[in-house]
Design a protein around this motif. Structure first.
Motif, PDB file in Angstrom:
ATOM      1  N   ALA A  10      42.750  48.861  33.518  1.00 22.94           N
ATOM      2  CA  ALA A  10      42.545  48.802  34.700  1.00 22.94           C
ATOM      3  C   ALA A  10      41.548  49.904  34.958  1.00 22.94           C
ATOM      4  N   MET A  11      41.847  51.196  34.625  1.00 22.36           N
ATOM      5  CA  MET A  11      40.410  52.140  34.922  1.00 22.36           C
ATOM      6  C   MET A  11      38.486  51.599  35.599  1.00 22.36           C
ATOM      7  N   LEU A  40      39.236  49.135  37.786  1.00 22.82           N
ATOM      8  CA  LEU A  40      39.373  49.536  39.624  1.00 22.82           C
ATOM      9  C   LEU A  40      38.162  50.359  39.781  1.00 22.82           C
ATOM     10  N   TYR A  41      37.806  50.695  38.967  1.00 25.90           N
ATOM     11  CA  TYR A  41      35.739  51.479  38.732  1.00 25.90           C
ATOM     12  C   TYR A  41      34.827  50.610  39.269  1.00 25.90           C
ATOM     13  N   ASN A  72      39.374  47.715  43.551  1.00 22.75           N
ATOM     14  CA  ASN A  72      40.095  46.986  44.083  1.00 22.75           C
ATOM     15  C   ASN A  72      41.573  47.230  42.947  1.00 22.75           C
ATOM     16  N   LYS A  73      42.185  47.877  43.561  1.00 21.40           N
ATOM     17  CA  LYS A  73      43.571  48.922  42.837  1.00 21.40           C
ATOM     18  C   LYS A  73      44.198  47.646  42.256  1.00 21.40           C
ATOM     19  N   TRP A  74      44.577  46.515  42.985  1.00 22.73           N
ATOM     20  CA  TRP A  74      45.654  45.398  42.579  1.00 22.73           C
ATOM     21  C   TRP A  74      44.717  43.901  42.136  1.00 22.73           C
ATOM     22  N   ALA A  84      43.158  45.842  39.308  1.00 24.70           N
ATOM     23  CA  ALA A  84      43.156  46.288  38.233  1.00 24.70           C
ATOM     24  C   ALA A  84      44.627  46.123  38.066  1.00 24.70           C
ATOM     25  N   PHE A  85      45.147  46.400  38.469  1.00 28.35           N
ATOM     26  CA  PHE A  85      47.143  46.287  38.391  1.00 28.35           C
ATOM     27  C   PHE A  85      47.264  44.385  37.380  1.00 28.35           C
TER      28      PHE A  85
END
Length: 102
Positions: free
Chosen positions: A5-6, A9-10, A14-16, A18-19
């Motif tokens: 995820a990290m 994300l970076y 986009n958090k979704w 990455a999730f």
């Protein structure tokens, strides 16, 4: 999941996304476990069970000693403290195994 995820994300922000990627990578573990169990079930005796667990345990100990302990030595600042915590953790795990047998 976090290791997947990290970076996503970076890279994307986009958090979704990455999730989603971490969820997808996490789903492979139970699927792999079920496939492995299905393959080994015809020969899955107590001996095979012990062999598989000892192999997995050996891999985990190797990763700790080869990768995580040197990183702890580098970033913790005190090599003897990092090693002492490792030994204490192993002692507590061994003690719990003995106590659960009682």
């Amino acid at each position: 999941g976090l290791c997947v995820a990290m970076p996503v994300l970076y890279a994307t922000g986009n958090k979704w996304k990455a999730f989603g990627w971490s969820l997808l990578s996490g789903l492979t573990e139970p699927i792999g476990g079920l496939v492995g169990f299905a393959i080994l079930q015809p020969v899955f005796t107590d001996l095979v069970f012990g062999i598989v667990f000892s192999m997995v345990g050996g891999m985990m100990v190797f990763i700790v000693l080869h990768e995580l302990l040197p990183a702890a030595h580098r970033y913790m600042g005190s090599q003897w403290k990092a090693t002492a915590w490792l030994v204490l953790g192993m002692f507590i795990m061994a003690l719990s195994l003995v106590l659960f047998k009682l």
